[in-house]
Motif scaffolding. Structure first.
Motif, PDB file in Angstrom:
ATOM      1  N   TYR A   9       0.836  -1.201   0.000  1.00 29.94           N
ATOM      2  CA  TYR A   9       0.000   0.000   0.000  1.00 29.94           C
ATOM      3  C   TYR A   9       0.874   1.255   0.000  1.00 29.94           C
ATOM      4  O   TYR A   9       1.895   1.304   0.673  1.00 29.94           O
ATOM      5  CB  TYR A   9      -0.905   0.030   1.237  1.00 29.94           C
ATOM      6  CG  TYR A   9      -1.980  -1.020   1.210  1.00 29.94           C
ATOM      7  CD1 TYR A   9      -3.234  -0.729   0.686  1.00 29.94           C
ATOM      8  CD2 TYR A   9      -1.740  -2.290   1.695  1.00 29.94           C
ATOM      9  CE1 TYR A   9      -4.223  -1.696   0.646  1.00 29.94           C
ATOM     10  CE2 TYR A   9      -2.728  -3.263   1.669  1.00 29.94           C
ATOM     11  CZ  TYR A   9      -3.967  -2.958   1.138  1.00 29.94           C
ATOM     12  OH  TYR A   9      -4.951  -3.906   1.095  1.00 29.94           O
ATOM     13  N   ASN A  11      -0.001   5.373   0.440  1.00 31.77           N
ATOM     14  CA  ASN A  11      -1.064   6.337   0.750  1.00 31.77           C
ATOM     15  C   ASN A  11      -2.445   5.674   0.768  1.00 31.77           C
ATOM     16  O   ASN A  11      -3.400   6.150   0.172  1.00 31.77           O
ATOM     17  CB  ASN A  11      -1.060   7.504  -0.238  1.00 31.77           C
ATOM     18  CG  ASN A  11       0.198   8.329  -0.145  1.00 31.77           C
ATOM     19  OD1 ASN A  11       0.798   8.435   0.930  1.00 31.77           O
ATOM     20  ND2 ASN A  11       0.623   8.892  -1.249  1.00 31.77           N
ATOM     21  N   ASN A  12      -2.529   4.538   1.441  1.00 27.75           N
ATOM     22  CA  ASN A  12      -3.778   3.778   1.592  1.00 27.75           C
ATOM     23  C   ASN A  12      -4.341   3.253   0.280  1.00 27.75           C
ATOM     24  O   ASN A  12      -5.513   2.921   0.188  1.00 27.75           O
ATOM     25  CB  ASN A  12      -4.849   4.599   2.313  1.00 27.75           C
ATOM     26  CG  ASN A  12      -4.449   4.921   3.738  1.00 27.75           C
ATOM     27  OD1 ASN A  12      -3.797   4.108   4.389  1.00 27.75           O
ATOM     28  ND2 ASN A  12      -4.823   6.086   4.208  1.00 27.75           N
ATOM     29  N   THR A  13      -3.528   3.179  -0.772  1.00 26.97           N
ATOM     30  CA  THR A  13      -3.945   2.631  -2.051  1.00 26.97           C
ATOM     31  C   THR A  13      -3.096   1.404  -2.342  1.00 26.97           C
ATOM     32  O   THR A  13      -1.863   1.481  -2.331  1.00 26.97           O
ATOM     33  CB  THR A  13      -3.759   3.658  -3.181  1.00 26.97           C
ATOM     34  OG1 THR A  13      -4.518   4.822  -2.858  1.00 26.97           O
ATOM     35  CG2 THR A  13      -4.204   3.116  -4.516  1.00 26.97           C
ATOM     36  N   GLN A  14      -3.760   0.283  -2.625  1.00 25.65           N
ATOM     37  CA  GLN A  14      -3.022  -0.939  -2.915  1.00 25.65           C
ATOM     38  C   GLN A  14      -2.397  -0.861  -4.301  1.00 25.65           C
ATOM     39  O   GLN A  14      -3.047  -0.483  -5.272  1.00 25.65           O
ATOM     40  CB  GLN A  14      -3.943  -2.155  -2.843  1.00 25.65           C
ATOM     41  CG  GLN A  14      -3.201  -3.458  -3.039  1.00 25.65           C
ATOM     42  CD  GLN A  14      -4.084  -4.682  -2.877  1.00 25.65           C
ATOM     43  OE1 GLN A  14      -5.229  -4.585  -2.469  1.00 25.65           O
ATOM     44  NE2 GLN A  14      -3.537  -5.839  -3.190  1.00 25.65           N
ATOM     45  N   ILE A  15      -1.125  -1.218  -4.369  1.00 21.91           N
ATOM     46  CA  ILE A  15      -0.387  -1.222  -5.625  1.00 21.91           C
ATOM     47  C   ILE A  15      -0.715  -2.518  -6.369  1.00 21.91           C
ATOM     48  O   ILE A  15      -0.671  -3.602  -5.799  1.00 21.91           O
ATOM     49  CB  ILE A  15       1.138  -1.133  -5.379  1.00 21.91           C
ATOM     50  CG1 ILE A  15       1.489   0.119  -4.592  1.00 21.91           C
ATOM     51  CG2 ILE A  15       1.906  -1.199  -6.690  1.00 21.91           C
ATOM     52  CD1 ILE A  15       1.121   1.396  -5.290  1.00 21.91           C
ATOM     53  N   GLU A  16      -1.046  -2.383  -7.658  1.00 17.62           N
ATOM     54  CA  GLU A  16      -1.393  -3.542  -8.471  1.00 17.62           C
ATOM     55  C   GLU A  16      -0.149  -4.359  -8.800  1.00 17.62           C
ATOM     56  O   GLU A  16       0.902  -3.820  -9.141  1.00 17.62           O
ATOM     57  CB  GLU A  16      -2.045  -3.068  -9.773  1.00 17.62           C
ATOM     58  CG  GLU A  16      -2.453  -4.182 -10.691  1.00 17.62           C
ATOM     59  CD  GLU A  16      -3.042  -3.670 -11.998  1.00 17.62           C
ATOM     60  OE1 GLU A  16      -3.456  -4.507 -12.793  1.00 17.62           O
ATOM     61  OE2 GLU A  16      -3.060  -2.438 -12.215  1.00 17.62           O
TER      62      GLU A  16
END
Length: 77
Positions: A9, A11-16
């Protein structure tokens, strides 16, 4: 490179997690070390640029101008 199933993650976004990607017009792969796919991708991109402006390339203009048009078309992909 070690493969993991643990999500990452930023910034609270999961990396693909991807197997391949294009960066600076070059295909990179995490699994396939064979460059055949990259070579084919580049050949296809070149022919696509040529086909986009086929009438210009078959026209009666100088090679220098044709080369400039081809480069602009190829690098805008």
């Amino acid at each position: 490179m070690m493969e993991t199933d643990t999500p990452i993650y930023v910034n609270n976004t999961q990396i693909e997690n991807v197997e391949s990607y294009v960066y600076l017009r070059q295909r990179h792969s995490t699994r396939d070390k064979n460059k055949d796919k990259e070579n084919q991708r580049r050949i296809t991109a070149g022919w696509t640029a040529f086909a986009k402006h086929r009438d210009i390339f078959k026209g009666n203009i100088g090679t220098c101008l044709k080369r400039q048009i081809y480069n602009i078309a190829y690098f805008q992909q």
